[in-house]
Design an enzyme around this catalytic site. Structure first.
Site, short mmCIF file in Angstrom:
data_model
loop_
_atom_site.label_atom_id
_atom_site.label_comp_id
_atom_site.label_asym_id
_atom_site.label_seq_id
_atom_site.Cartn_x
_atom_site.Cartn_y
_atom_site.Cartn_z
N GLY A 296 167.02 2.26 56.28
CA GLY A 296 167.21 0.87 57.16
C GLY A 296 167.71 1.40 58.53
CB THR B 243 168.77 6.66 48.38
OG1 THR B 243 170.16 6.51 48.70
CG2 THR B 243 168.61 6.42 47.24
CE LYS C 59 159.85 6.03 41.85
NZ LYS C 59 160.91 4.78 42.08
N GLY D 42 168.81 -0.30 31.13
CA GLY D 42 167.52 -0.77 30.78
C GLY D 42 166.91 -1.26 32.08
NE ARG E 7 175.20 -4.03 30.26
CZ ARG E 7 176.15 -4.03 31.19
NH1 ARG E 7 177.16 -3.79 31.09
NH2 ARG E 7 175.67 -4.84 32.38
N GLY F 154 173.14 1.40 37.22
CA GLY F 154 173.57 0.39 38.65
C GLY F 154 173.96 1.29 39.59
CG ASP G 98 170.19 0.21 48.58
OD1 ASP G 98 169.29 -0.80 49.11
OD2 ASP G 98 169.95 0.88 47.84
CD GLU H 275 136.37 -7.19 36.49
OE1 GLU H 275 135.48 -8.15 37.07
OE2 GLU H 275 136.05 -6.31 35.86
#
Ligand code: NDP
Length: 458
Positions: free
Chosen positions: A14, A40, A49, A177, A200, A263, A304, A442
């Site tokens: 940003g 990041t 990643k 998750g 969790r 998070g 962020d 398709e």
């Protein structure tokens, strides 16, 4: 007269976009960064990643090759080579970012920025402290991983450290998750680690369409990834080289590493924001209006650090919008509707628009189209994994309001579908589109029969 028309704190996606666009409009722009330019996404997120995802997909490619007649021979994976090559690529991108700033005429100051007043920024770096003044200030300091405060948490890693592990762990637990947990669980699994993923809640990917969540969980388990839901870690103990995790189901789990992907929080600590009157929300994010302006008239924030949608392309759009608003004589708001995103798990999840439940809540009557099929490239290798495609249609207007996919190339496919949704395409227009055959994509233009209502509503 201020030193700069705009000073940006944080040279990530940003901040860099805002600064170079503002400079392009003729503003005198400075930017400070305490680590490496790129943020990041480039340094410890999306880019490295994705490189690790590519690496981890080869195991299955080699297996599947046999079905097409190839004899791949003995395979060996070397973590150190992957990490060294990945680091070289990140260095290259870091250099490109530096060059972009230079070419745009943006002044880069190395060091950590802190507001001394609404127009003064102190930058502390290796070469000491200096203070600069600016008319407008943009906070673009991103986010940082958060971990729960449990005994032994100092033994855990986050995604930041996962990119630099000295060796590939034989056994790793991944906690969470969401996007990062799923992507890394799949990376480690694909590279050959024994992975236990602990989540969790009752199903991974909270907030995504329920068929997507179920399809991904089934696919992961089908690959042999040990995904345990309704399970969390209560404590971590070191036992020699191993770690013993105490789990909420009362059992213990021994691993070589544990990664928390629980998070990320806005990076506002130590910036002096509250001291100059910038309002922060309960997560520490900068509170902004639709033009990314904070509670202090000349201070803006994007990406962020604002706790809106934590995605690189969104931060880039916000940065560009601030530059256009402040220096381009074009007040610009970012449109947050129909933002597509992908989870680079294996298989990939990609999605745009509303989930089925959200669409029912917003529109009432919706039609749902689902296609589950075995991708063609899995037929000869005998791989049983299935792909899922789903369209959610507002019955009254016939507009497609949600498109979801789990399967190979999902991100590549949904990006195109996202354009159609942005244009307000109807299901009839999807149907009128000629298929590209043979492809997986398709299916999105060939789904004719809605799922019967009582099944859809379950
Ligand atoms: P997410 O918010 O996606 O997921 C966090 C996960 O951790 C959730 O499953 C959450 O569970 C769980 N969790 C939170 N607190 C605890 C706790 N105390 N104990 C156990 N589990 C906990 O965050 P990520 O860290 O994965 O990613 C951050 C953001 O970065 C994403 O939301 C996304 O916007 C962005 N991102 C995007 C990527 C992409 O576009 N491909 C890739 C990576 C990140 P629960 O659901 O119950 O709250």
């Amino acid at each position: 007269m201020y030193d700069f028309d705009l000073f940006v704190i944080g040279a990530g996606s940003g901040g860099v976009r805002a600064s170079r666009m503002a400079a392009g409009y003729g503003a005198r722009v400075g930017i400070c960064e305490e680590y490496r330019v790129g943020g990041t996404c480039v340094i410890r997120g999306c880019v490295p990643k994705k490189l690790l995802v590519y690496a981890s997909e080869f195991g299955e490619h080699f297996e599947d090759a046999a079905g097409f007649g190839w004899d791949v021979g003995e395979r060996h994976f070397d973590w150190a080579t992957l990490i060294a090559n990945k680091d070289r690529e990140i260095d290259r991108l870091n250099g490109l970012y530096l060059q972009t700033l230079r070419n745009a005429g943006v002044t880069l100051l190395n060091g950590r920025g802190r507001l001394k007043s609404p127009h003064e920024i102190e930058i502390s770096g290796k070469d000491g402290n200096r203070t600069v003044t600016a008319d407008k200030i943009l906070i673009a300091t991103g986010g940082w991983p958060t971990m729960p405060d449990i005994p032994g948490i100092e033994h855990a890693i986050t995604s930041n450290e996962a990119f630099h592990l000295p060796r590939l762990p034989d056994r790793i637990a991944v906690v969470g998750g969401g996007y990062i947990a799923l992507e890394f669980a799949c990376i480690f699994h694909g590279l050959g680690s024994q992975v236990v993923q602990l989540y969790r809640g009752e199903q991974i990917l909270r907030g995504f369409d329920r068929d997507v969540r179920n399809a991904l969980a089934d696919a992961l388990r089908g690959k042999g990834l040990d995904l345990r839901v309704e399970t969390n870690v209560t404590a971590i103990e070191k036992n020699g080289d191993a770690l013993v995790l105490a789990l909420t189901d009362g059992s213990n789990l021994e691993v070589d590493a544990v990664m928390f992907a629980t998070g990320r929080a806005p990076n506002t600590r130590g910036l002096g924001l509250a001291e100059v009157g910038v309002a922060l929300d309960d997560k520490g994010g900068v509170v902004v209006d639709e033009y990314s302006r904070s509670s202090v008239e000349n201070i803006y924030a994007v990406g962020d650090v604002t706790d809106r949608i934590a995605l690189t392309p969104v931060a880039i759009k916000e940065g560009a919008a601030v530059a256009a608003t402040l220096f381009g004589d074009k007040p610009t708001r970012v449109d947050y509707r129909d933002v597509p995103s992908a989870v680079f798990s294996q298989p990939t999840v990609a999605t745009v628009g509303l989930t089925e439940d959200e669409a029912r809540a917003e529109y009432g009557d919706v039609d749902v189209y689902i296609s589950r099929f075995r991708p063609m490239k899995y037929t000869l290798p005998g791989r049983e994994e299935r792909a899922l495609m789903k369209l959610v249609v507002d019955r009254a207007s016939d507009r497609v309001v949600g498109a979801h996919m789990v399967g190979p190339d999902a991100a590549e496919i949904i990006q195109g579908v996202a354009i159609a949704l942005k244009c307000g395409a109807t299901k009839a227009q999807f149907d009128a589109t000629v298929a590209i055959h043979p492809s997986s994509a398709e299916e999105f233009v060939l789904m004719r029969e809605p799922v019967p209502q009582q099944v859809a509503a379950q």
